[in-house]
Scaffold this active site. Structure first.
Site, PDB file in Angstrom:
ATOM      1  N   HIS A 258       0.852  -1.195   0.000  1.00  0.00           N
ATOM      2  CA  HIS A 258       0.000   0.000   0.000  1.00  0.00           C
ATOM      3  C   HIS A 258       0.881   1.235   0.000  1.00  0.00           C
ATOM      4  O   HIS A 258       1.942   1.228   0.617  1.00  0.00           O
ATOM      5  CB  HIS A 258      -0.896   0.008   1.250  1.00  0.00           C
ATOM      6  CG  HIS A 258      -2.082   0.886   1.105  1.00  0.00           C
ATOM      7  ND1 HIS A 258      -2.026   2.240   1.321  1.00  0.00           N
ATOM      8  CD2 HIS A 258      -3.360   0.593   0.734  1.00  0.00           C
ATOM      9  CE1 HIS A 258      -3.228   2.749   1.093  1.00  0.00           C
ATOM     10  NE2 HIS A 258      -4.055   1.779   0.734  1.00  0.00           N
ATOM     11  N   ASP A 313      -7.841  -5.603  -0.177  1.00  0.00           N
ATOM     12  CA  ASP A 313      -8.212  -6.463  -1.299  1.00  0.00           C
ATOM     13  C   ASP A 313      -7.809  -7.922  -1.101  1.00  0.00           C
ATOM     14  O   ASP A 313      -8.210  -8.782  -1.878  1.00  0.00           O
ATOM     15  CB  ASP A 313      -7.558  -5.935  -2.601  1.00  0.00           C
ATOM     16  CG  ASP A 313      -8.235  -4.672  -3.105  1.00  0.00           C
ATOM     17  OD1 ASP A 313      -9.414  -4.469  -2.777  1.00  0.00           O
ATOM     18  OD2 ASP A 313      -7.586  -3.897  -3.835  1.00  0.00           O
TER      19      ASP A 313
HETATM   20  C1  LIG Z   1      -7.774  -0.642  -2.452  1.00  0.00           C
HETATM   21  C2  LIG Z   1      -6.426  -0.520  -2.921  1.00  0.00           C
HETATM   22  O1  LIG Z   1      -6.211   0.118  -3.904  1.00  0.00           O
HETATM   23  S1  LIG Z   1      -5.226  -1.260  -2.017  1.00  0.00           S
HETATM   24  C3  LIG Z   1      -3.955  -1.649  -3.200  1.00  0.00           C
HETATM   25  C4  LIG Z   1      -4.426  -2.740  -4.105  1.00  0.00           C
HETATM   26  N1  LIG Z   1      -3.362  -3.119  -5.059  1.00  0.00           N
HETATM   27  C5  LIG Z   1      -2.685  -4.272  -4.934  1.00  0.00           C
HETATM   28  O2  LIG Z   1      -2.887  -5.072  -4.053  1.00  0.00           O
HETATM   29  C6  LIG Z   1      -1.676  -4.514  -6.029  1.00  0.00           C
HETATM   30  C7  LIG Z   1      -0.349  -4.961  -5.445  1.00  0.00           C
HETATM   31  N2  LIG Z   1       0.322  -3.865  -4.748  1.00  0.00           N
HETATM   32  C8  LIG Z   1       1.078  -2.958  -5.421  1.00  0.00           C
HETATM   33  O3  LIG Z   1       1.298  -3.038  -6.636  1.00  0.00           O
HETATM   34  C9  LIG Z   1       1.696  -1.808  -4.617  1.00  0.00           C
HETATM   35  O4  LIG Z   1       1.892  -2.185  -3.288  1.00  0.00           O
HETATM   36  C10 LIG Z   1       0.857  -0.517  -4.687  1.00  0.00           C
HETATM   37  C11 LIG Z   1       0.691  -0.075  -6.140  1.00  0.00           C
HETATM   38  C12 LIG Z   1      -0.514  -0.713  -4.061  1.00  0.00           C
HETATM   39  C13 LIG Z   1       1.563   0.609  -3.915  1.00  0.00           C
HETATM   40  O5  LIG Z   1       2.812   0.714  -4.432  1.00  0.00           O
HETATM   41  P1  LIG Z   1       3.775   1.977  -4.281  1.00  0.00           P
HETATM   42  O6  LIG Z   1       3.481   2.758  -3.088  1.00  0.00           O
HETATM   43  O7  LIG Z   1       3.743   2.737  -5.560  1.00  0.00           O
HETATM   44  O8  LIG Z   1       5.141   1.279  -4.045  1.00  0.00           O
HETATM   45  P2  LIG Z   1       6.202   0.909  -5.145  1.00  0.00           P
HETATM   46  O9  LIG Z   1       5.569   0.456  -6.410  1.00  0.00           O
HETATM   47  O10 LIG Z   1       7.143   2.061  -5.236  1.00  0.00           O
HETATM   48  O11 LIG Z   1       6.932  -0.332  -4.489  1.00  0.00           O
HETATM   49  C14 LIG Z   1       7.927  -0.226  -3.494  1.00  0.00           C
HETATM   50  C15 LIG Z   1       8.663  -1.543  -3.419  1.00  0.00           C
HETATM   51  O12 LIG Z   1       7.810  -2.533  -2.894  1.00  0.00           O
HETATM   52  C16 LIG Z   1       7.623  -3.583  -3.819  1.00  0.00           C
HETATM   53  N3  LIG Z   1       6.212  -3.963  -3.780  1.00  0.00           N
HETATM   54  C17 LIG Z   1       5.157  -3.162  -3.514  1.00  0.00           C
HETATM   55  N4  LIG Z   1       4.039  -3.879  -3.526  1.00  0.00           N
HETATM   56  C18 LIG Z   1       4.377  -5.157  -3.780  1.00  0.00           C
HETATM   57  C19 LIG Z   1       3.650  -6.341  -3.924  1.00  0.00           C
HETATM   58  N5  LIG Z   1       2.324  -6.348  -3.807  1.00  0.00           N
HETATM   59  N6  LIG Z   1       4.319  -7.477  -4.204  1.00  0.00           N
HETATM   60  C20 LIG Z   1       5.649  -7.473  -4.322  1.00  0.00           C
HETATM   61  N7  LIG Z   1       6.412  -6.361  -4.208  1.00  0.00           N
HETATM   62  C21 LIG Z   1       5.775  -5.225  -3.936  1.00  0.00           C
HETATM   63  C22 LIG Z   1       7.992  -3.006  -5.173  1.00  0.00           C
HETATM   64  O13 LIG Z   1       8.374  -4.003  -6.077  1.00  0.00           O
HETATM   65  C23 LIG Z   1       9.102  -2.067  -4.784  1.00  0.00           C
HETATM   66  O14 LIG Z   1      10.267  -2.844  -4.566  1.00  0.00           O
HETATM   67  P3  LIG Z   1      11.731  -2.259  -4.943  1.00  0.00           P
HETATM   68  O15 LIG Z   1      11.880  -1.013  -4.119  1.00  0.00           O
HETATM   69  O16 LIG Z   1      12.664  -3.344  -4.575  1.00  0.00           O
HETATM   70  O17 LIG Z   1      11.687  -1.969  -6.417  1.00  0.00           O
HETATM   71  O1  LIG Z   2      -5.667   4.471  -0.423  1.00  0.00           O
HETATM   72  C1  LIG Z   2      -5.289   3.918  -1.463  1.00  0.00           C
HETATM   73  O2  LIG Z   2      -4.309   4.304  -2.154  1.00  0.00           O
HETATM   74  C2  LIG Z   2      -5.976   2.713  -1.971  1.00  0.00           C
HETATM   75  C3  LIG Z   2      -6.964   2.142  -1.014  1.00  0.00           C
HETATM   76  O3  LIG Z   2      -6.611   1.417  -0.113  1.00  0.00           O
HETATM   77  C4  LIG Z   2      -8.356   2.512  -1.167  1.00  0.00           C
HETATM   78  O4  LIG Z   2      -8.682   3.346  -2.024  1.00  0.00           O
HETATM   79  O5  LIG Z   2      -9.197   1.977  -0.420  1.00  0.00           O
END
Ligand SMILES: CC(=O)SCCNC(=O)CCNC(=O)[C@H](O)C(C)(C)COP(=O)(O)OP(=O)(O)OC[C@H]1O[C@@H](n2cnc3c(N)ncnc32)[C@H](O)[C@@H]1OP(=O)(O)O
Ligand SMILES: O=C([O-])CC(=O)C(=O)O
Length: 377
Positions: A258, A313
């Site tokens: 997140h 999620d």
């Molecule tokens: C309701 C919602 O929207 S909640 C989020 C739902 N989305 C997901 O579950 C999709 C999976 N999660 C993700 O892709 C990410 O955690 C996000 C997009 C939600 C947030 O990501 P960001 O804050 O942009 O972090 P960012 O992409 O910079 O990642 C930071 C590091 O963590 C790692 N990372 C982040 N999330 C994950 C993950 N789910 N699995 C594996 N590695 C991860 C990245 O690869 C990165 O590693 P690095 O620094 O070695 O390159």
């Molecule tokens: O806050 C966020 O970036 C994503 C999330 O968890 C939501 O929208 O519920």
């Protein structure tokens, strides 16, 4: 000048709608802890709280409930449209395209008028579940089920979707999931909604655009993917290998990580509790839940060092599957619940509206001349 990728950590509004402490795993709606709301309130009361900034008095709640229920029916032209589109259209696409059409039936069209805010809110809260349930039935070649005004909001949705009345406890648990999904500060879809409202587009356009934004797999679309990821696992013993292979391919683990939470998403903890409650009602041998628990344990071992924890999620799809909701409807359910959050933000943003128009750092060329097609290399 510096580019702030993904606007990470950059405030774009002042807001009193919700609050997150991502280090401690705290979430509050209008200052009230999420756990307290899930225990004591219901989705429509929380929607009122988010949009109007206070818990409703009994008379205010009764009027709001009545206005939402009076909007449960959708016009027959919408149902006819649903009958004509390809049956494999994803329900998020259906939702995104139907919402602007609902505006045609709303006489309050001026986005600067409070009457528009209220009528869009009750119309969208009322009709979104009906459209989604109708689409599920139509896409399966079944008769649609008319709303039942005597049921609670959550029960009525499950009834229209499944064609049979849910147990009271199922309706209550589902309603609590809607509370958890209702609002979350300036996430990508809420940001989308306020960018759209800043142009003075109406609330239907804002919500429709937000639905598109929510559908992506880095945001709300993750819950459907988690379900597929877990259901493709054949043996629990394979989980460590599956996770290690994903990580070595630099694949994201869906339902983990997140932008704001660097600990457990408090909603993930609550949804897991709700799921356990539902499992007690349904019987305890739920293979998908066993897989999810093992997956969570192993993925946490691998990712905790990077402060990557389960988000909302991760368990929501497992819970929805037990309620008989098909996977492609998990993100639409999220959207249905987030309508109140999106509208609360649009309403708040309009009070001191400023058109969103960021800038860029240009890194292209200059004085490059047109080359006719036959001379291009
Ligand atoms: C309701 C919602 O929207 S909640 C989020 C739902 N989305 C997901 O579950 C999709 C999976 N999660 C993700 O892709 C990410 O955690 C996000 C997009 C939600 C947030 O990501 P960001 O804050 O942009 O972090 P960012 O992409 O910079 O990642 C930071 C590091 O963590 C790692 N990372 C982040 N999330 C994950 C993950 N789910 N699995 C594996 N590695 C991860 C990245 O690869 C990165 O590693 P690095 O620094 O070695 O390159
Ligand atoms: O806050 C966020 O970036 C994503 C999330 O968890 C939501 O929208 O519920």
């Amino acid at each position: 000048m510096k580019v702030y990728a993904g606007l990470a950590g950059i405030p774009v509004v002042k807001s009193s709608i919700s609050y997150i402490d991502g280090q401690k795993g705290i979430l509050e709606y209008r200052g009230i802890p999420i756990y307290e709301l899930v225990q004591n309130s219901n989705f429509l009361e929380v929607s009122y709280l988010l949009v109007f900034g206070k818990l409703p008095k009994q008379t205010e709640y009764d009027q709001f409930l009545c206005d939402v229920k009076n909007n449960l029916n959708v016009d027959s032209s919408i149902i006819n449209f649903l009958k004509d589109i390809p049956k494999d259209t994803h329900p998020m696409k259906v939702l995104q395209s139907i919402i602007p059409i609902l505006s045609a039936f709303d006489e309050n069209k001026d986005v600067l008028d409070e009457k528009h805010h209220y009528s869009a809110l009750v119309r969208l809260l009322g009709q979104t579940p009906t459209v989604l349930a109708a689409w599920k039935r139509i896409s399966e070649g079944k008769e649609i089920v008319e709303p039942d005004f005597r049921l609670s909001y959550g029960e009525n949705f499950l009834y229209m979707l499944r064609g049979e009345k849910p147990e009271k406890a199922e309706g209550e648990i589902f309603d609590k999931c809607l509370i958890l999904h209702a609002e979350h500060t300036i996430n990508a879809s809420t940001f989308t909604a306020i960018v759209v409202v800043s142009t003075l587009a109406d609330f239907y356009s804002c919500v429709s655009s937000a639905v598109g934004s929510l559908s992506g797999r880095l945001h709300g679309g993750a819950n459907e993917r988690v379900y597929h990821m877990l259901s493709h696992i054949e043996k629990i013993e394979d989980i460590p290998k599956i996770i290690d292979e994903k990580l070595s391919r630099k694949e994201r683990i869906m339902g983990f990580g997140h932008r704001v939470y660097k600990t457990y998403d408090p909603r993930a903890l609550i949804i897991k509790e709700l799921l356990e409650k539902l499992i007690k009602i349904k019987g305890d041998n739920i293979p998908l839940y066993q897989k999810a628990k093992e997956f969570e344990k192993v993925a946490l071992e691998r990712l905790k060092e990077k402060k990557i924890y389960p988000n909302i999620d991760f368990y929501s799809g497992v819970l929805y599957s037990l309620l008989g909701i098909p996977p492609e409807f998990y993100t639409p359910v999220f959207a249905m619940a987030r309508i109140s959050g999106w509208i609360a933000h649009c309403k708040e943003y309009l009070k001191e509206n400023k058109l969103f128009r960021p800038t860029q750092i240009y890194d292209g060329g200059h004085n490059i001349h047109y080359i006719p097609p036959e001379k291009r290399e």
